[in-house]
Design a protein around this motif. Sequence first.
Motif, PDB file in Angstrom:
ATOM      1  N   PHE A 394       0.969  -1.160   0.128  1.00  0.00           N
ATOM      2  CA  PHE A 394       0.042  -0.120  -0.006  1.00  0.00           C
ATOM      3  C   PHE A 394       0.728   1.358  -0.066  1.00  0.00           C
ATOM      4  N   ALA A 395       2.123   1.391   0.687  1.00  0.00           N
ATOM      5  CA  ALA A 395       3.109   2.293   0.429  1.00  0.00           C
ATOM      6  C   ALA A 395       3.556   2.353  -1.003  1.00  0.00           C
ATOM      7  N   GLY A 396       3.634   1.550  -1.731  1.00  0.00           N
ATOM      8  CA  GLY A 396       4.083   1.400  -3.256  1.00  0.00           C
ATOM      9  C   GLY A 396       2.979   2.078  -4.020  1.00  0.00           C
ATOM     10  N   MET A 397       1.732   1.471  -3.724  1.00  0.00           N
ATOM     11  CA  MET A 397       0.586   2.120  -4.550  1.00  0.00           C
ATOM     12  C   MET A 397       0.359   3.361  -4.149  1.00  0.00           C
ATOM     13  N   GLY A 398       0.801   4.071  -2.814  1.00  0.00           N
ATOM     14  CA  GLY A 398       0.623   5.406  -2.702  1.00  0.00           C
ATOM     15  C   GLY A 398       1.508   6.062  -3.386  1.00  0.00           C
ATOM     16  N   VAL A 399       2.716   5.599  -3.503  1.00  0.00           N
ATOM     17  CA  VAL A 399       3.684   6.364  -4.396  1.00  0.00           C
ATOM     18  C   VAL A 399       3.395   6.484  -5.856  1.00  0.00           C
ATOM     19  N   GLY A 419      10.014  15.346 -21.693  1.00  0.00           N
ATOM     20  CA  GLY A 419       8.650  15.721 -22.149  1.00  0.00           C
ATOM     21  C   GLY A 419       7.781  15.631 -20.938  1.00  0.00           C
ATOM     22  N   LEU A 420       7.936  14.935 -19.794  1.00  0.00           N
ATOM     23  CA  LEU A 420       7.128  14.544 -18.632  1.00  0.00           C
ATOM     24  C   LEU A 420       7.884  15.349 -17.554  1.00  0.00           C
ATOM     25  N   PRO A 421       7.459  15.561 -16.396  1.00  0.00           N
ATOM     26  CA  PRO A 421       7.982  16.138 -15.233  1.00  0.00           C
ATOM     27  C   PRO A 421       8.888  14.988 -14.475  1.00  0.00           C
ATOM     28  N   VAL A 422      10.090  15.509 -14.495  1.00  0.00           N
ATOM     29  CA  VAL A 422      11.125  14.258 -14.258  1.00  0.00           C
ATOM     30  C   VAL A 422      10.869  13.860 -12.771  1.00  0.00           C
ATOM     31  N   PRO A 423      10.377  14.723 -11.870  1.00  0.00           N
ATOM     32  CA  PRO A 423      10.301  14.435 -10.422  1.00  0.00           C
ATOM     33  C   PRO A 423       9.159  13.316 -10.380  1.00  0.00           C
ATOM     34  N   ALA A 424       7.988  13.460 -11.100  1.00  0.00           N
ATOM     35  CA  ALA A 424       6.979  12.814 -11.108  1.00  0.00           C
ATOM     36  C   ALA A 424       7.198  11.396 -11.486  1.00  0.00           C
ATOM     37  N   LEU A 425       8.020  11.424 -12.694  1.00  0.00           N
ATOM     38  CA  LEU A 425       8.437  10.347 -13.351  1.00  0.00           C
ATOM     39  C   LEU A 425       9.442   9.307 -12.331  1.00  0.00           C
ATOM     40  N   ILE A 426      10.254   9.989 -11.657  1.00  0.00           N
ATOM     41  CA  ILE A 426      11.082   9.412 -10.867  1.00  0.00           C
ATOM     42  C   ILE A 426      10.359   8.828  -9.668  1.00  0.00           C
ATOM     43  N   VAL A 427       9.252   9.361  -9.080  1.00  0.00           N
ATOM     44  CA  VAL A 427       8.170   9.042  -7.934  1.00  0.00           C
ATOM     45  C   VAL A 427       7.419   7.930  -8.489  1.00  0.00           C
ATOM     46  N   TYR A 428       6.968   7.788  -9.622  1.00  0.00           N
ATOM     47  CA  TYR A 428       6.065   6.586 -10.182  1.00  0.00           C
ATOM     48  C   TYR A 428       7.270   5.568 -10.194  1.00  0.00           C
ATOM     49  N   PHE A 429       8.536   5.648 -11.034  1.00  0.00           N
ATOM     50  CA  PHE A 429       8.946   4.404 -11.083  1.00  0.00           C
ATOM     51  C   PHE A 429       9.792   3.815  -9.718  1.00  0.00           C
ATOM     52  N   ALA A 430       9.730   4.676  -8.585  1.00  0.00           N
ATOM     53  CA  ALA A 430      10.092   4.275  -7.405  1.00  0.00           C
ATOM     54  C   ALA A 430       9.030   3.391  -6.878  1.00  0.00           C
ATOM     55  N   GLY A 431       7.830   3.829  -7.032  1.00  0.00           N
ATOM     56  CA  GLY A 431       6.642   3.235  -6.321  1.00  0.00           C
ATOM     57  C   GLY A 431       6.410   1.906  -7.372  1.00  0.00           C
ATOM     58  N   ALA A 432       6.606   1.781  -8.585  1.00  0.00           N
ATOM     59  CA  ALA A 432       6.441   0.672  -9.283  1.00  0.00           C
ATOM     60  C   ALA A 432       7.585  -0.438  -9.035  1.00  0.00           C
ATOM     61  N   GLY A 433       8.859   0.328  -8.535  1.00  0.00           N
ATOM     62  CA  GLY A 433       9.847  -0.672  -7.856  1.00  0.00           C
ATOM     63  C   GLY A 433       9.656  -1.376  -6.834  1.00  0.00           C
ATOM     64  N   ILE A 434       9.066  -0.621  -5.925  1.00  0.00           N
ATOM     65  CA  ILE A 434       8.577  -1.296  -4.522  1.00  0.00           C
ATOM     66  C   ILE A 434       7.554  -2.301  -4.681  1.00  0.00           C
ATOM     67  N   LEU A 435       6.564  -2.204  -5.600  1.00  0.00           N
ATOM     68  CA  LEU A 435       5.418  -3.212  -5.946  1.00  0.00           C
ATOM     69  C   LEU A 435       6.253  -4.265  -6.479  1.00  0.00           C
ATOM     70  N   ARG A 436       7.091  -4.157  -7.468  1.00  0.00           N
ATOM     71  CA  ARG A 436       7.841  -5.374  -8.171  1.00  0.00           C
ATOM     72  C   ARG A 436       8.673  -5.951  -7.140  1.00  0.00           C
ATOM     73  N   PHE A 437       9.169  -5.396  -6.492  1.00  0.00           N
ATOM     74  CA  PHE A 437      10.148  -6.011  -5.438  1.00  0.00           C
ATOM     75  C   PHE A 437       9.205  -6.771  -4.259  1.00  0.00           C
ATOM     76  N   THR A 438       8.180  -6.307  -4.063  1.00  0.00           N
ATOM     77  CA  THR A 438       7.295  -6.836  -3.076  1.00  0.00           C
ATOM     78  C   THR A 438       6.534  -8.529  -3.706  1.00  0.00           C
ATOM     79  N   ARG A 439       6.341  -8.217  -4.945  1.00  0.00           N
ATOM     80  CA  ARG A 439       5.850  -9.115  -5.745  1.00  0.00           C
ATOM     81  C   ARG A 439       6.800 -10.442  -5.762  1.00  0.00           C
ATOM     82  N   TRP A 440       8.062 -10.011  -6.105  1.00  0.00           N
ATOM     83  CA  TRP A 440       8.930 -11.153  -6.069  1.00  0.00           C
ATOM     84  C   TRP A 440       9.199 -11.583  -4.546  1.00  0.00           C
ATOM     85  N   ARG A 441       9.322 -10.787  -3.543  1.00  0.00           N
ATOM     86  CA  ARG A 441       9.229 -11.340  -2.306  1.00  0.00           C
ATOM     87  C   ARG A 441       8.269 -12.266  -1.808  1.00  0.00           C
ATOM     88  N   CYS A 442       7.126 -12.279  -2.334  1.00  0.00           N
ATOM     89  CA  CYS A 442       6.150 -13.232  -1.912  1.00  0.00           C
ATOM     90  C   CYS A 442       6.380 -14.208  -2.735  1.00  0.00           C
TER      91      CYS A 442
END
Length: 456
Positions: A394-399, A419-442
């Motif tokens: 849920f932290a990853g989804m929030g990010v 072409g897109l706001p770089v800070p927003a992109l960084i935040v999105y990819f960080a959240g997607a990375g958290i979720l990816r890590f969590t899926r692999w962890r399970c």
Amino acid sequence: MSLPPLRALRELRRLAERTPEHRDRHIDLLRAIAITAVVAGHWLAVHVTYDGGPRGGNVLELVPWTRPLTWLFQVMPVFFLVGGYANAASLAACRDRGGDAAAWTLRRTDRLLRPTTVLLAVLAGAALLARAAGADPGLVGAAVWLAGIPLWFLVAYLAAVTLTPPMHALHRRFGLAVPVALAVLVGLGDAARLTGWLPAVGSANFLFAWLAVHQLGFAWQDGRLPARPRAGLPLAFAGLAALVVLTVPGPYPISMVGLAGQEIQNTSPPTLALLALAATQAGLALAVHDPACRWLRRLRPWTVVVAVNSVIMTLFLWHMTAAVLGVLALYPAGWLPDPPPGTPLWVLLRVPWLVVLAVILGVLVVVFGPVERRSGPSPAPGAAVGVTAGVLTFAGMGVVLAGLLGVATAGPGDHGVTGLPVPALIVYFAGAGILRFTRWRCMIVPRRGLPGHREG
């Protein structure tokens, strides 16, 4: 790896033939119709002129007689309705097997986020290449913004999916009182904007309105809204009557798509008028359920529905990219004239415009569709992933939602090298990375097929 076309068609046919009896095929038909209508509506609304460079406009702003047509093409409420049905059925099945909310959320969001991540990566990469080649930064920003328009609705839908466990718990306890209460909150938000009293309060309608429609899907799934004409037709007539009253003599605009310069727009944020349209569409969907299901017992139409649903997110996410590529292919070369919008010639030229964009989108689906169909790591059906994984989920989804919201609300313009706001992109990819890590962890299992009504 992508399947060859003929082999892919055979696989889709086998998938159609193996459809379990419990699946409500009407839900899949409605999802396919909704996405097809959204794609066609967006393409038809694009007006392009070319004078040394492409210039874009919105047909709805230029040709007032097209605005009532948005009552037919604004079908995102249908997407949220069937999403609520499918999410409720899937969550109930997961809980019946002993699974928890975090495991369900990891599984349910995987198919949504994988193609979204690829879209953002490709758009950012294309913007980098275009700017390196000397393209005008403002034009690059406008093109990327246009291609990213689908992200607006994806933010709301991902929020609805993430909130499904608590909202479904409220539904089990209070039933149809929940969407009624949400509609009341939408009305209060509208009143705050119409009267000028705390207009920012109305922004909450981005969540309240779409959650209300999503809750109707819960009620359909458990039978509180029965799929019968005796329930559907009164709801449809009541919704249509309310829609007419709210828009013709009432304070809301006719257009169900937001237009620049309008003080009140029916989608930005959603209004009571849009909820009236949603009620109309929901009633019609309930009323035609049985004949639609009988028709879908035939293999050929059902295979078409299966094929569309197998790449539903790809179609949705990439259809405006197809429009951008169509503009770049047709207008600089002078292959498509740009007569005044609304004229007979303009209407006639919409046909080749749609055909060209459909071909381009077909190529994009061939290239990127396998990303959606490919199984990602997910908790096994019925798994309970525990507290730590739940917090990460849920932290990853929030990010992810924060980053995606930043991208979606940026608007056209020069937002830097991507072409897109770089800070927003960084935040999105960080959240997607958290979720990816969590899926692999399970615990992970492969998963293929259609967006399921039930897990597993």
